[in-house]
Design an enzyme around this catalytic site. Structure first.
Site: not given
Ligand code: 1PR
Length: 526
Positions: A224, A379
């Site tokens: 990330d 998500d």
């Protein structure tokens, strides 16, 4: 010197990087003359057969290619570069291929997930220069929905099993072709490419003849990435998506260096997620493109990149299509791109109108680069409910009761990095995106992210059952046992971790050695 045929395919850069890594010079053919003059020709293809043939015709490359191939000079076609040698493909009925080999490309019709994505073996059918210094039990990286079906069995070089036994390599004189991607198959792939490049290699048969080949479960490392408050691009890691510690963005290292480490440690794929992509614009300050270009020079396993892929209008009113953004990523070394927030908006629009406009980023990119290149990043977070009929979304009965003892929940989609919840669920989102042309689901879980408490098996099972494309399990891995659990309790093809790898709590090599013998795993190659 190697001449490379670039018809605008996705990942030409990785083939160039691999050949240069092997110390050879590569020249990208600029015109038909350079094809005709080539000593050795490499034709890498990723994407859609129809799109490829259109471009080859536009560039007037079909005839010089045929002339070159009829001269029996060394040729290596990779993936679509292999399909181009045949007469046609089910992917674009009516469009004629080079027809150097009789037969066509067919779509997989198997119970396994399609596209066939991952590391699988080969069964060698005839001696070839390509197999020098190879044992025969190695795995190579495949990413495709169609496979070639030659009429003449004598051109079959290798086969591979995936529901059916299909032809994964051909050889006719000096013309060779592989369905798998040697440039993305780690050290094994580089050895095969070196054999094609080097002179005076004798045709050999590998010593080991493998029985049925098996697709390995993929262990993926996720990075990330975002800028920290000083503006430096760092690898960070959230706890349930919160990446700040004492107010500062957690800094777990440099993206390129970490990717190189995971390549060496045996990662089967590496994913970069630009987690503030929804805020900034990839083609503006381009930090992620630089990371990708640098990484693809030394990392020879598949790279996926996500964050900010959408149609965009910059501050000067200039419009960019999601396809343009994706193209930059592919040309910079990405094999797959991942779409997050935009996929939620596209699915909501599709559910509202019931119309496939062909304009969405999913449809645009999969049409040109093939569905196998389009990943959807979901998500979701759990929303507990008292009763299954209390919401209009698919609800599961859960063994993990909610804060009020609720025994049911649904999985709410979010956008903008988990910041905004939507009236859409993860199961429906995955289904809609598959129907619009996506080739793989990247299934995060906000509740489990960074918790080391294991994957959310109920979420993963529910989404996996809803689609026929591969699913990558994300979020929550705390130990090697969690990988065994998710592979044994859900049919996912791959699983990923971030925190435990970044913090060196559980090396990838340990996860792999723990799973070896329990599941089909690609061994770590030093
Ligand atoms: O919406 O298209 O711009 O894409 C943004 C991308 O960034 C999406 O793929 C979204 O999933 C990702 N993203 C956005 N915010 C965050 C965040 O963490 N704040 N991270 C984020 C992605 C986390 C995982 C993590 C796993 C494994 N999700 O990537 O790596 O949960 O972690 P663990 O092993 O430590 O548990 P767009």
């Amino acid at each position: 010197m190697i001449t490379l045929l670039d018809y605008g395919a996705g990942n030409v850069r990785s083939v160039i990087n691999a050949i240069e890594k092997l110390g050879e010079t590569v020249r990208v053919a600029q015109n038909s003359q350079e094809i005709l003059r080539a000593e050795k020709l490499v034709f890498p293809g990723v994407g859609n057969f129809g799109n490829m043939i259109h471009i080859l015709n536009q560039k007037k490359y079909m005839d010089p290619l045929k002339t070159y191939l009829q001269s029996n000079r060394p040729f290596l076609g990779i993936c679509l570069g292999l399909h181009a040698l045949f007469e046609e493909s089910e992917e674009a009925p009516g469009l004629k291929g080079l027809g150097i080999l009789q037969g066509s490309a067919r779509r997989f019709r198997v119970k396994q997930s399609v596209p066939h994505i991952g590391w699988n073996g080969i069964k060698v059918k005839q001696p070839s220069i390509l197999f020098n210094d190879l044992q025969g039990d190695e795995k190579f990286y495949f990413v495709h929905t169609y496979y070639v079906d030659p009429v003449d069995p004598s051109v079959v070089l290798t086969t591979t099993d995936y529901g059916i036994e299909f032809v994964s390599g051909i050889q006719m004189g000096n013309i060779m072709g592989t369905q798998f991607h040697p440039e993305k198959s780690g050290p094994t792939g580089l050895t095969l490419l070196k054999n094609f490049i080097q002179k005076d290699r004798d045709p050999v048969l590998p010593i080991l003849q493998s029985g049925e080949t098996k697709l390995a479960k993929r262990i993926i490392a996720c990075l990330d990435v975002r800028s920290n408050d000083q503006g430096d691009l760092v690898v960070t890691k959230g706890d349930q998506y919160d990446v700040r510690e004492e107010g500062a963005v957690r800094n777990l290292g440099q993206p390129v260096e970490l990717a190189q480490r995971y390549f060496k440690e045996g990662a089967d794929e590496i994913t970069f997620l630009n987690i503030t992509g929804f805020r900034d614009f990839p083609l503006e300050d381009m930090p992620m493109l630089k990371v990708l270009r640098r990484t693809s020079r030394t990392v020879f396993v598949p790279l996926t990149i996500g964050g900010g892929i959408r149609d965009y209008t910059d501050k000067d009113g200039r419009q960019y299509s999601a396809l343009t953004v994706a193209e930059e990523y592919f040309r910079s070394g990405a094999d797959k791109i991942s779409i997050g927030s935009d996929a939620v908006l596209i699915a909501e629009e599709y559910l509202r109108t019931g119309e496939k406009t062909g304009e969405s980023s999913i449809e645009q990119i999969s049409k040109v680069y093939g569905n196998q290149a389009v990943v959807i990043s979901i998500d979701p977070r759990r929303m507990y409910v008292q009763a299954p009929d209390s919401v209009r979304h698919p609800v599961v009965e859960t063994s993990l009761p909610g804060p009020g003892g609720e025994r049911f929940c649904w999985f709410q989609c979010t956008v903008q990095g988990g910041r905004k919840g939507r009236d859409l669920d993860a199961i429906t989102l995955a289904r809609v995106c598959e129907s619009l042309g996506a080739g793989e689901i990247l299934l995060n879980c906000i509740d489990r992210d960074g918790t080391n408490s294991g994957f959310d098996l109920e979420l993963i099972h529910a989404v996996k059952q809803a689609v026929t494309i591969p699913v990558i399990a994300y979020s929550g891995a705390g130990c090697a046992e969690h990988f065994q659990e998710v592979f044994e309790k859900t049919d996912v093809e791959s699983a990923l971790a971030a925190g435990i790898f970044h913090r060196k709590e559980v090396p990838i090599s340990h996860v792999k050695s723990f799973l070896t013998g329990k599941l089909e795993i690609r061994p770590v190659q030093i």
